[in-house]
Design a protein around this motif. Structure first.
Motif, PDB file in Angstrom:
ATOM      1  N   HIS A  50     -43.046  -4.967 -17.702  1.00 12.08           N
ATOM      2  CA  HIS A  50     -43.635  -3.658 -18.021  1.00 12.08           C
ATOM      3  C   HIS A  50     -44.816  -3.334 -17.100  1.00 12.08           C
ATOM      4  O   HIS A  50     -45.724  -2.589 -17.464  1.00 12.08           O
ATOM      5  N   ARG A  72     -47.752  -0.325 -17.185  1.00 10.75           N
ATOM      6  CA  ARG A  72     -49.168  -0.710 -17.270  1.00 10.75           C
ATOM      7  C   ARG A  72     -49.964  -0.098 -16.122  1.00 10.75           C
ATOM      8  O   ARG A  72     -51.108   0.338 -16.304  1.00 10.75           O
ATOM      9  N   GLU A 109     -50.729   3.546 -16.802  1.00 10.93           N
ATOM     10  CA  GLU A 109     -51.792   3.730 -17.797  1.00 10.93           C
ATOM     11  C   GLU A 109     -53.172   3.585 -17.167  1.00 10.93           C
ATOM     12  O   GLU A 109     -54.056   4.419 -17.379  1.00 10.93           O
ATOM     13  N   LYS A 116     -57.717   3.429 -34.535  1.00 13.48           N
ATOM     14  CA  LYS A 116     -57.157   2.586 -33.470  1.00 13.48           C
ATOM     15  C   LYS A 116     -58.252   1.982 -32.605  1.00 13.48           C
ATOM     16  O   LYS A 116     -58.080   0.902 -32.031  1.00 13.48           O
ATOM     17  N   TRP A 119     -60.586  -3.460 -29.794  1.00 13.87           N
ATOM     18  CA  TRP A 119     -61.194  -2.166 -29.468  1.00 13.87           C
ATOM     19  C   TRP A 119     -62.491  -1.925 -30.235  1.00 13.87           C
ATOM     20  O   TRP A 119     -63.308  -1.103 -29.820  1.00 13.87           O
ATOM     21  N   THR A 175     -56.256   3.805 -23.110  1.00 15.32           N
ATOM     22  CA  THR A 175     -55.453   2.602 -23.298  1.00 15.32           C
ATOM     23  C   THR A 175     -55.086   2.286 -24.744  1.00 15.32           C
ATOM     24  O   THR A 175     -53.992   1.751 -24.977  1.00 15.32           O
ATOM     25  N   PHE A 191     -51.566   2.882 -25.952  1.00 14.92           N
ATOM     26  CA  PHE A 191     -50.462   2.036 -25.501  1.00 14.92           C
ATOM     27  C   PHE A 191     -50.639   0.583 -25.922  1.00 14.92           C
ATOM     28  O   PHE A 191     -49.698  -0.207 -25.816  1.00 14.92           O
ATOM     29  N   SER A 192     -51.827   0.226 -26.371  1.00 16.13           N
ATOM     30  CA  SER A 192     -52.124  -1.167 -26.708  1.00 16.13           C
ATOM     31  C   SER A 192     -52.878  -1.208 -28.023  1.00 16.13           C
ATOM     32  O   SER A 192     -54.104  -1.226 -28.053  1.00 16.13           O
ATOM     33  N   ARG A 193     -52.162  -1.216 -29.114  1.00 16.47           N
ATOM     34  CA  ARG A 193     -52.783  -1.194 -30.433  1.00 16.47           C
ATOM     35  C   ARG A 193     -53.470  -2.526 -30.717  1.00 16.47           C
ATOM     36  O   ARG A 193     -52.835  -3.573 -30.754  1.00 16.47           O
ATOM     37  N   GLU A 211     -55.266  -4.527 -29.009  1.00 14.83           N
ATOM     38  CA  GLU A 211     -55.556  -5.462 -27.927  1.00 14.83           C
ATOM     39  C   GLU A 211     -56.113  -4.718 -26.718  1.00 14.83           C
ATOM     40  O   GLU A 211     -55.451  -3.848 -26.152  1.00 14.83           O
ATOM     41  N   ARG A 246     -56.408  -4.936 -23.307  1.00 14.62           N
ATOM     42  CA  ARG A 246     -55.783  -5.787 -22.288  1.00 14.62           C
ATOM     43  C   ARG A 246     -56.316  -5.485 -20.889  1.00 14.62           C
ATOM     44  O   ARG A 246     -55.573  -5.070 -20.008  1.00 14.62           O
TER      45      ARG A 246
END
Length: 402
Positions: free
Chosen positions: A45, A49, A52, A290, A296, A347, A350-352, A354, A356
């Motif tokens: 992916h 990434r 994003e 979120k 986060w 971000t 796209f990244s619940r 975490e 990243r």
């Protein structure tokens, strides 16, 4: 009034710094692009990434460009004298609008990954999105982006061209034309920048909306611009360019602007959060939820402390604002905070849970920064870095801040 410094022997062109700046820009672009592509190609992916984090860096440099354009028009509509010696640099930065239009192409091509509303079949079965499909459609989205960039590009071109031509003509009517254009230009800027923030960033979560989100992004734009300007000026003076024309007084005013607009950013951020928290409507609170769970939560706390508390304590002091190198370092730190702010906006969609952050984010930032610099430096080199024909130049040279 302060005595006007003698600038007859002043170095007003970028020539002494040109090789270094082009070298740094080229190296940054090469390393950043190569690193980003390599990581995206070798990871699962990875291309998604990369898209994003590319949107984050794109939004940051678009903010810088729009902040410069607003600054130029603001100086003309208020007939400001103090800023004449730094305005030419802002005019050149604003002209990077055309570069940002080109850099918007990956966002448009990657729309299907970035924007859930672009999945037309799924959106048609979503009761919220089905009512927004007339506005949130790929074709209309692209048309709106073109309109935004045409508006910004035309405004940036007009002010830069008129100002540089005035260097030769010394015609005061040119200043009058720019003052008259600044009013309508600011109206067009306000509307287009507001809707661009809605389209590029807020629509990442099409179920959520905030009526002051555009103002939030406007605040990010001004903080980014006033954070970058001291660093540019310090690097110029390090090479002996504008060594006498730009004084501690001008740095002091840029520092005051950075302080003021960072407080403005905090005010808008708190207002948006407080109103949604108080209303406690699930459709609105889910956006903040979120960003207050998992990793986060720590990023949110880092923004509160790093983007507001630390800069407030630093810039409230007169001492740092009158020390160009310290102000430039503070500005560099603020640019990183603005990047983190935009990362926090993008971000989590796209990244619940975490956060990243990784090397691909660093490489992407370096790549976009390098390309941006390679476009900006030749434009700065083509003309004097002072608006020599401006009738308020003497006033700016003799400027003394309160």
């Amino acid at each position: 009034m302060k005595q006007v410094p003698d600038i007859t022997t002043e170095v007003r062109r970028l020539d002494p710094a040109l090789p270094l700046w082009l070298g740094v820009g080229g190296a940054s672009a090469a390393v950043g692009i190569a690193g980003s592509v390599a990581l995206a190609a070798t990871r699962e992916h990875g291309w998604g990434r990369l898209l994003e984090t590319y949107l984050v860096s794109f939004a940051l440099f678009l903010a810088l460009t729009l902040g410069a354009l607003f600054f130029v028009m603001l100086q003309h509509i208020t007939r400001a004298g103090w800023s004449v010696v730094v305005r030419r640099i802002a005019e050149a930065i604003a002209c990077n609008t055309w570069l940002m239009a080109v850099l918007a192409i990956p966002v448009v091509l990657g729309m299907h990954h970035l924007y859930h509303w672009s999945h037309l079949e799924e959106a048609a079965h979503d009761p919220v999105l089905s009512g927004k499909m007339g506005f949130l459609s790929p074709t209309f989205f692209t048309i709106r982006l073109v309109i935004y960039f045409v508006i910004w590009g035309a405004l940036a071109w007009f002010f830069h061209r008129t100002s540089t031509r005035q260097d030769a003509s010394f015609d005061p009517k040119a200043t009058l034309r720019m003052e008259r254009a600044a009013g309508p230009g600011l109206v067009a800027f306000a509307l287009s920048a507001n809707f661009a923030a809605f389209d590029l960033l807020m629509s990442l979560d099409p179920h959520w909306f905030s009526t002051i989100f555009g103002v939030y992004y406007f605040a990010v734009s001004l903080v980014t611009f006033f954070a970058v300007m001291p660093a540019i000026l310090v690097m110029l003076q390090w090479k002996g360019v504008l060594a006498r024309a730009v004084t501690v007084e001008h740095f002091h005013d840029l520092g005051k602007m950075l302080f003021a607009f960072n407080v403005f950013w905090a005010y808008i951020a708190f207002s948006q959060y407080m109103l949604i928290w108080y209303g406690n409507i699930p459709e609105e609170t889910q956006w903040f939820l979120k960003r207050q769970t998992g990793d986060w939560a720590w990023v949110s706390l880092a923004l509160l402390v790093g983007h507001f508390v630390v800069p407030f304590l630093l810039l409230v002091s007169r001492a740092i604002k009158r020390r160009p190198r310290l102000l430039a370092i503070t500005g560099g730190y603020m640019v990183l905070m603005c990047w983190l702010d935009l990362y926090w906006l993008v971000t989590p969609e796209f990244s619940r849970g975490e956060a990243r952050f990784g090397l691909i984010d660093v490489f992407c930032f370096l790549g976009v920064a390098g390309v941006y610099m390679l476009a900006l430096v030749p434009r700065l080199a083509r003309h004097s870095l002072l608006a020599e024909g401006d009738p308020r130049l003497a006033e700016s040279l003799a400027f003394h801040t309160a």
